[in-house]
Design a protein around this motif. Sequence first.
Motif, PDB file in Angstrom:
ATOM      1  N   LYS A 194       0.842  -1.208   0.000  1.00 26.36           N
ATOM      2  CA  LYS A 194       0.000   0.000   0.000  1.00 26.36           C
ATOM      3  C   LYS A 194       0.873   1.252   0.000  1.00 26.36           C
ATOM      4  CE  LYS A 194      -4.067  -2.010   2.249  1.00 26.36           C
ATOM      5  NZ  LYS A 194      -4.950  -1.989   3.450  1.00 26.36           N
ATOM      6  N   GLU A 195       1.999   1.198   0.724  1.00 30.53           N
ATOM      7  CA  GLU A 195       2.909   2.341   0.777  1.00 30.53           C
ATOM      8  C   GLU A 195       3.493   2.632  -0.605  1.00 30.53           C
ATOM      9  OE1 GLU A 195       7.359   3.311   2.569  1.00 30.53           O
ATOM     10  OE2 GLU A 195       6.095   1.826   3.573  1.00 30.53           O
ATOM     11  N   LEU A 196       3.909   1.577  -1.323  1.00 30.10           N
ATOM     12  CA  LEU A 196       4.469   1.754  -2.658  1.00 30.10           C
ATOM     13  C   LEU A 196       3.420   2.251  -3.644  1.00 30.10           C
ATOM     14  CD1 LEU A 196       6.796  -1.384  -3.010  1.00 30.10           C
ATOM     15  CD2 LEU A 196       7.491   1.001  -2.736  1.00 30.10           C
ATOM     16  N   LYS A 197       2.195   1.805  -3.485  1.00 31.92           N
ATOM     17  CA  LYS A 197       1.123   2.250  -4.373  1.00 31.92           C
ATOM     18  C   LYS A 197       0.894   3.755  -4.242  1.00 31.92           C
ATOM     19  CE  LYS A 197      -2.588  -0.325  -4.787  1.00 31.92           C
ATOM     20  NZ  LYS A 197      -3.761  -1.174  -4.468  1.00 31.92           N
ATOM     21  N   GLN A 198       1.140   4.290  -3.060  1.00 28.39           N
ATOM     22  CA  GLN A 198       0.904   5.714  -2.825  1.00 28.39           C
ATOM     23  C   GLN A 198       2.120   6.578  -3.118  1.00 28.39           C
ATOM     24  OE1 GLN A 198      -0.464   5.989   1.209  1.00 28.39           O
ATOM     25  NE2 GLN A 198      -2.394   4.935   0.802  1.00 28.39           N
ATOM     26  N   SER A 199       3.328   6.036  -2.855  1.00 28.80           N
ATOM     27  CA  SER A 199       4.518   6.882  -2.932  1.00 28.80           C
ATOM     28  C   SER A 199       5.457   6.581  -4.094  1.00 28.80           C
ATOM     29  CB  SER A 199       5.315   6.775  -1.622  1.00 28.80           C
ATOM     30  OG  SER A 199       5.749   5.423  -1.416  1.00 28.80           O
ATOM     31  N   ASN A 200       5.518   5.323  -4.534  1.00 24.94           N
ATOM     32  CA  ASN A 200       6.503   4.968  -5.568  1.00 24.94           C
ATOM     33  C   ASN A 200       5.989   3.784  -6.382  1.00 24.94           C
ATOM     34  OD1 ASN A 200       8.793   4.835  -7.108  1.00 24.94           O
ATOM     35  ND2 ASN A 200      10.216   4.590  -5.401  1.00 24.94           N
ATOM     36  N   LEU A 201       5.008   4.027  -7.205  1.00 27.43           N
ATOM     37  CA  LEU A 201       4.324   2.966  -7.935  1.00 27.43           C
ATOM     38  C   LEU A 201       5.256   2.186  -8.860  1.00 27.43           C
ATOM     39  CD1 LEU A 201       1.450   1.822  -8.148  1.00 27.43           C
ATOM     40  CD2 LEU A 201       1.097   3.291 -10.134  1.00 27.43           C
ATOM     41  N   GLU A 202       6.282   2.857  -9.397  1.00 28.44           N
ATOM     42  CA  GLU A 202       7.192   2.193 -10.326  1.00 28.44           C
ATOM     43  C   GLU A 202       7.991   1.077  -9.669  1.00 28.44           C
ATOM     44  OE1 GLU A 202       9.673   5.047 -12.213  1.00 28.44           O
ATOM     45  OE2 GLU A 202       8.046   5.938 -13.401  1.00 28.44           O
ATOM     46  N   GLU A 203       8.121   1.124  -8.341  1.00 33.49           N
ATOM     47  CA  GLU A 203       8.862   0.094  -7.623  1.00 33.49           C
ATOM     48  C   GLU A 203       7.994  -1.100  -7.261  1.00 33.49           C
ATOM     49  OE1 GLU A 203      11.974  -0.394  -6.959  1.00 33.49           O
ATOM     50  OE2 GLU A 203      12.646   1.426  -7.947  1.00 33.49           O
ATOM     51  N   LEU A 204       6.747  -1.072  -7.689  1.00 28.99           N
ATOM     52  CA  LEU A 204       5.824  -2.176  -7.435  1.00 28.99           C
ATOM     53  C   LEU A 204       5.553  -2.909  -8.742  1.00 28.99           C
ATOM     54  CD1 LEU A 204       4.094  -3.335  -5.065  1.00 28.99           C
ATOM     55  CD2 LEU A 204       2.202  -1.948  -5.934  1.00 28.99           C
ATOM     56  N   PRO A 205       5.663  -4.245  -8.769  1.00 28.45           N
ATOM     57  CA  PRO A 205       5.391  -4.988 -10.003  1.00 28.45           C
ATOM     58  C   PRO A 205       4.001  -4.672 -10.542  1.00 28.45           C
ATOM     59  CG  PRO A 205       6.394  -6.422  -8.369  1.00 28.45           C
ATOM     60  CD  PRO A 205       6.072  -5.130  -7.664  1.00 28.45           C
ATOM     61  N   ALA A 206       3.889  -4.556 -11.845  1.00 25.15           N
ATOM     62  CA  ALA A 206       2.620  -4.186 -12.476  1.00 25.15           C
ATOM     63  C   ALA A 206       1.436  -5.042 -12.024  1.00 25.15           C
ATOM     64  CB  ALA A 206       2.770  -4.246 -14.001  1.00 25.15           C
ATOM     65  N   PRO A 207       1.586  -6.385 -11.882  1.00 20.19           N
ATOM     66  CA  PRO A 207       0.429  -7.190 -11.476  1.00 20.19           C
ATOM     67  C   PRO A 207      -0.106  -6.855 -10.076  1.00 20.19           C
ATOM     68  CG  PRO A 207       2.146  -8.569 -12.426  1.00 20.19           C
ATOM     69  CD  PRO A 207       2.749  -7.224 -12.196  1.00 20.19           C
ATOM     70  N   GLN A 208       0.713  -6.200  -9.240  1.00 20.36           N
ATOM     71  CA  GLN A 208       0.301  -5.908  -7.861  1.00 20.36           C
ATOM     72  C   GLN A 208      -0.285  -4.515  -7.700  1.00 20.36           C
ATOM     73  OE1 GLN A 208       3.349  -6.814  -4.954  1.00 20.36           O
ATOM     74  NE2 GLN A 208       4.044  -8.601  -6.082  1.00 20.36           N
ATOM     75  N   ARG A 209      -0.199  -3.694  -8.739  1.00 14.22           N
ATOM     76  CA  ARG A 209      -0.608  -2.302  -8.614  1.00 14.22           C
ATOM     77  C   ARG A 209      -2.112  -2.124  -8.445  1.00 14.22           C
ATOM     78  NH1 ARG A 209       3.414   0.170 -13.336  1.00 14.22           N
ATOM     79  NH2 ARG A 209       5.371  -0.413 -12.257  1.00 14.22           N
ATOM     80  N   LYS A 210      -2.903  -3.090  -8.912  1.00  9.35           N
ATOM     81  CA  LYS A 210      -4.353  -2.968  -8.825  1.00  9.35           C
ATOM     82  C   LYS A 210      -4.959  -3.895  -7.772  1.00  9.35           C
ATOM     83  CE  LYS A 210      -4.970  -1.514 -13.646  1.00  9.35           C
ATOM     84  NZ  LYS A 210      -5.674  -1.794 -14.928  1.00  9.35           N
ATOM     85  N   LEU A 211      -4.105  -4.544  -6.976  1.00 11.25           N
ATOM     86  CA  LEU A 211      -4.608  -5.473  -5.967  1.00 11.25           C
ATOM     87  C   LEU A 211      -5.171  -4.714  -4.770  1.00 11.25           C
ATOM     88  CD1 LEU A 211      -1.796  -8.210  -5.891  1.00 11.25           C
ATOM     89  CD2 LEU A 211      -3.866  -8.134  -7.292  1.00 11.25           C
ATOM     90  N   ASN A 212      -6.311  -5.186  -4.263  1.00 14.67           N
ATOM     91  CA  ASN A 212      -6.858  -4.602  -3.031  1.00 14.67           C
ATOM     92  C   ASN A 212      -6.388  -5.425  -1.828  1.00 14.67           C
ATOM     93  OD1 ASN A 212      -8.493  -6.928  -2.893  1.00 14.67           O
ATOM     94  ND2 ASN A 212     -10.118  -5.929  -4.077  1.00 14.67           N
ATOM     95  N   GLY A 213      -6.895  -5.092  -0.667  1.00 23.04           N
ATOM     96  CA  GLY A 213      -6.448  -5.762   0.550  1.00 23.04           C
ATOM     97  C   GLY A 213      -6.617  -7.268   0.527  1.00 23.04           C
ATOM     98  N   SER A 214      -7.781  -7.748   0.117  1.00 20.63           N
ATOM     99  CA  SER A 214      -8.033  -9.193   0.088  1.00 20.63           C
ATOM    100  C   SER A 214      -7.174  -9.886  -0.964  1.00 20.63           C
ATOM    101  CB  SER A 214      -9.513  -9.468  -0.185  1.00 20.63           C
ATOM    102  OG  SER A 214      -9.905  -8.929  -1.446  1.00 20.63           O
ATOM    103  N   ASP A 215      -6.928  -9.194  -2.084  1.00 20.38           N
ATOM    104  CA  ASP A 215      -6.070  -9.754  -3.136  1.00 20.38           C
ATOM    105  C   ASP A 215      -4.639  -9.929  -2.633  1.00 20.38           C
ATOM    106  OD1 ASP A 215      -8.153  -9.796  -4.972  1.00 20.38           O
ATOM    107  OD2 ASP A 215      -7.720  -7.766  -5.681  1.00 20.38           O
TER     108      ASP A 215
END
Length: 272
Positions: A194-215
């Motif tokens: 969640k931190e990477l999604k808000q602050s540094n999206l490029e450091e998060l693998p593309a498949p994880q960028r749209k995952l919610n909490g349960s995912d």
Amino acid sequence: AVVSTQSTGSDQRLRYLNTRAAKASSENLLYTREHSKKLKKKKDFLFTFGARDHKEPLTYIEVTHVRPSKSKRRPIIITGAKNFGGSCIRKKLLRSFPEKYFLPIKHTTKTDLEGHKCCSKKEFSGLIKQRDLIEYSKAGGHYYGTSYESVRELIVTGKTCLLDVHPQYLPVLCNGTLRPHVIFVEAAAEERIKELKQSNLEELPAPQRKLNGSDIRELRFNSERLLRRYTEFVDTIITLESLSSAVDLIDQVAERINKHPAWMPRKWLENT
């Protein structure tokens, strides 16, 4: 994740692999066989990682110390649960170290596809029947597959081959022919993603960028489940705190295994 013990008067080892050690390794960014030496006992040379209260049976595999080849580099298998980001890690490795890491050339039935070995459907079927393919798939009416031969071509020329496969292929790929080093990539904690999604999206693998909490919880659950099931084939476990840190760690591991002796199953050395 490994617990090892030394047999008296021999350079052989019995490698103890257990789910408890795999679970404990999730608390560390990087855990490899070499790290277990910090827990070495002087009397019995037991390398242990939380195994004393482990109630499940351990798996024993006879291993031996092998010096790295001066002319051949071991392939690196990057694996993990679905959506762990293997493709993103592989692409970043290739961009960051273009002279060091390479992908095997794939076979395909699609004609005139640059960077592939084109063949007929009959020839491709022959590769499948002869079990010459590590993996294959079908897309857009065409077949694509990675052959053992394309991996061996990289190995014998002193290049580090990258393979990104599902853990279910590890029992087939971990053999004396390829002698791969398997790196299992775990997903970061939910808070970190969640931190990477808000602050540094490029450091998060593309498949994880749209995952919610349960995912995310499902991803971590599947990661732990697969790691327990295929622990005996895994050499290194890393937690993907960011793409950059994962790539740096994988590069460190690749450098180490090609410069220093490593433990390998004794059966890998038979008939080779």
